[in-house]
Structure formats: C-alpha cells, structure tokens
Design an enzyme around this catalytic site. Structure first.
Site, mmCIF file in Angstrom:
data_model
loop_
_atom_site.group_PDB
_atom_site.id
_atom_site.type_symbol
_atom_site.label_atom_id
_atom_site.label_comp_id
_atom_site.label_asym_id
_atom_site.label_seq_id
_atom_site.Cartn_x
_atom_site.Cartn_y
_atom_site.Cartn_z
ATOM 1 N N SER A 202 0.845 -1.196 0.000
ATOM 2 C CA SER A 202 0.000 0.000 0.000
ATOM 3 C C SER A 202 0.880 1.246 0.000
ATOM 4 O O SER A 202 2.056 1.175 -0.372
ATOM 5 C CB SER A 202 -0.934 -0.027 1.215
ATOM 6 O OG SER A 202 -1.927 0.964 1.099
ATOM 7 N N ASN A 203 0.351 2.384 0.383
ATOM 8 C CA ASN A 203 1.142 3.615 0.452
ATOM 9 C C ASN A 203 0.620 4.479 1.598
ATOM 10 O O ASN A 203 -0.284 4.071 2.323
ATOM 11 C CB ASN A 203 1.083 4.344 -0.898
ATOM 12 C CG ASN A 203 -0.340 4.681 -1.279
ATOM 13 O OD1 ASN A 203 -0.999 5.462 -0.599
ATOM 14 N ND2 ASN A 203 -0.850 4.068 -2.344
#
Ligand code: PMT
Length: 224
Positions: free
Chosen positions: A27-28
C-alpha cells in the site's frame, strides 16, 4: 456559493491495498485527507457527490454517497461504473501501480535467504476514464518525487485530463498524511499556477474554484 449546484462530482481518495497473503499487503501512505476535503467542499457548494475511498481512518462525509473499496481493481470497478453519470471527476486517490502477481491463500512462511516478490501492473483508472471521456471534466493528481512539472504535464496529456494537481511529496508540509499541501495546478490550455503551502480544506476550495470557473466557460455536459 452554491456554484456547483447541478454538478455530479465523483471523487476518489485514500490508498489501495494489494494483498500478498491473508495477513500482508502492499500500500502507500495516503490518509485520504486531500480527497475527503474535496468531497466535503463540493457538497457544500451544491454538487451531488460520490466518494470512492480506499481504507482510511476518516469519518464518512455528511451528505456524500461513500463507496468503500480496498484494491485497485475494486476502485477501478467503482469508478468506471459511475463515470458516465458524473460531470466532474477528481482523482486524489493514491492507487497502487503494482500488485503481487499472485495472492497466496495462506500466510507465506519465512524461509532462509531472500524471497523474491513478483509484481504485476494494476490497470490505470485515470487513463481508462480519459479514453471514455464524453464531456466530463477530469482532474487528476500527480504525486512526484522529481521533475514535478515534466512528469505532471506528461500525465495530463497521456491521460487526456483537463487539469492536474501536482504535489512534490518530498517537500515538508506537502503530500501524504499531513493537513497541508503545496501544489502546482496545470491546465490543459497550458496555464500553470503555483500555489503556496495551504491547508487541504482551503486547497480543496481553490481547486473547485478553478473547476467551477472552467465549467462556466464551457459547460460541455448537461449537468443535473
Ligand atoms: O491522502 P492524503 O494523505 O491527503 O495525501 C494526498 C495525496 C498525496 C495522496 C494526493 O495529493 C495525491 O497526490 N494523489 C495522487 C497520488 C498518486 O497516485 O499519484 P500518481 O502520480 O501515482 O498517479 C497519477 C494519477 O493517476 C492520480 O490521479 C491517481 O489517482 C491516478 N491513478 C494512478 C494509478 C492507477 N493505477 N490508476 C489511477 O487512476
């Protein structure tokens, strides 16, 4: 002012998660703050707003239809299926560009030595709706760490956008998971506007000011 009355605004926000196994994902750092601020501001200004959001820890905005998704594939489905009904699309989400090539059905065990993770590309949602565009105003975001202007202009052209909001996510007070942002707004007619450090609420209204002005000049889609 209710200057977006009659508009149907589709906003994306937050990160996507690409599962590796039942306990891990890629993810980020997106918190959703930028996209949620835009969704709230658009509703205040009279638009009917749909927010497609990745997993975040923010309260659902009042009066906004909110669709929760997890992966880039789910976000694509939610956005593409609602695109024809929208008159303005603003894509503040940080969609993963890569996903694990295969999702393991059970937790991947530790093994001695290095593990190589094979990644596959996710579909580019913004490029896809750029191809489907039929009078909608499309604003993208660009999260860059180098050559902010050059990369953003390339995305604007390649994805057939009307506007791109570029942020250098390495600058303090800009980008992911903070309450402020520093952006450059680039328009398809070549105009470029550098904005100072602003809180995301004020920036949301500034972005909508520009979009509302351009919609008044060329309301190329019957809204309502
Ligand atoms: O959520 P916050 O914590 O408030 O942080 C805000 C932000 C940094 C996430 C936001 O300001 C921002 O920059 N959003 C875009 C992040 C991003 O993914 O940028 P990009 O340059 O990788 O992508 C360009 C555009 O294409 C974006 O509009 C993105 O939504 C879109 N995209 C990207 C990949 C993909 N597979 N599909 C897409 O539609």
């Amino acid at each position: 002012p209710k200057d977006l009355a009659g508009e149907r605004v589709l906003v994306t926000a937050g990160p996507t998660r690409e599962e590796l196994d039942p306990v891990r994902y890629l993810s980020n750092h997106s918190s959703g703050k930028m996209g949620y601020a835009i969704a709230r501001a658009a509703r205040r200004r009279g638009a009917r707003v749909t927010l497609v959001t990745g997993p975040v820890c923010l309260a659902e905005p009042f009066g906004v239809e909110t669709i929760s998704v997890v992966s880039a594939a789910e976000m694509r489905e939610a956005v593409v299926s609602r695109f024809a009904a929208a008159s303005i699309v603003i894509k503040a989400a940080a969609v993963a560009d890569f996903r694990p090539e295969a999702r393991a059905g059970s937790k991947i065990k530790k093994s001695a030595g290095e593990t190589v993770l094979r990644l596959a590309r996710t579909g580019d949602i913004l490029a896809e709706i750029g191809r489907l565009k039929n009078g909608q105003f499309i604003a993208g975001f660009a999260a860059e760490t180098d050559d902010l202007g050059g990369n953003a202009v390339k995305k604007l052209k390649e994805k057939n956008l009307d506007m791109i909001v570029a942020n250098d996510v390495t600058r303090e007070g800009a980008g992911f998971a903070v309450d402020t942002n520093i952006v450059t707004m680039i328009f398809s007619d070549g105009r470029i506007e550098d904005m100072p450090l602003m809180d995301k609420e004020t920036l949301a209204d500034t972005i909508l000011d520009r979009i509302a002005a351009m919609r008044r000049q060329s309301p190329n889609l019957a809204s309502g």
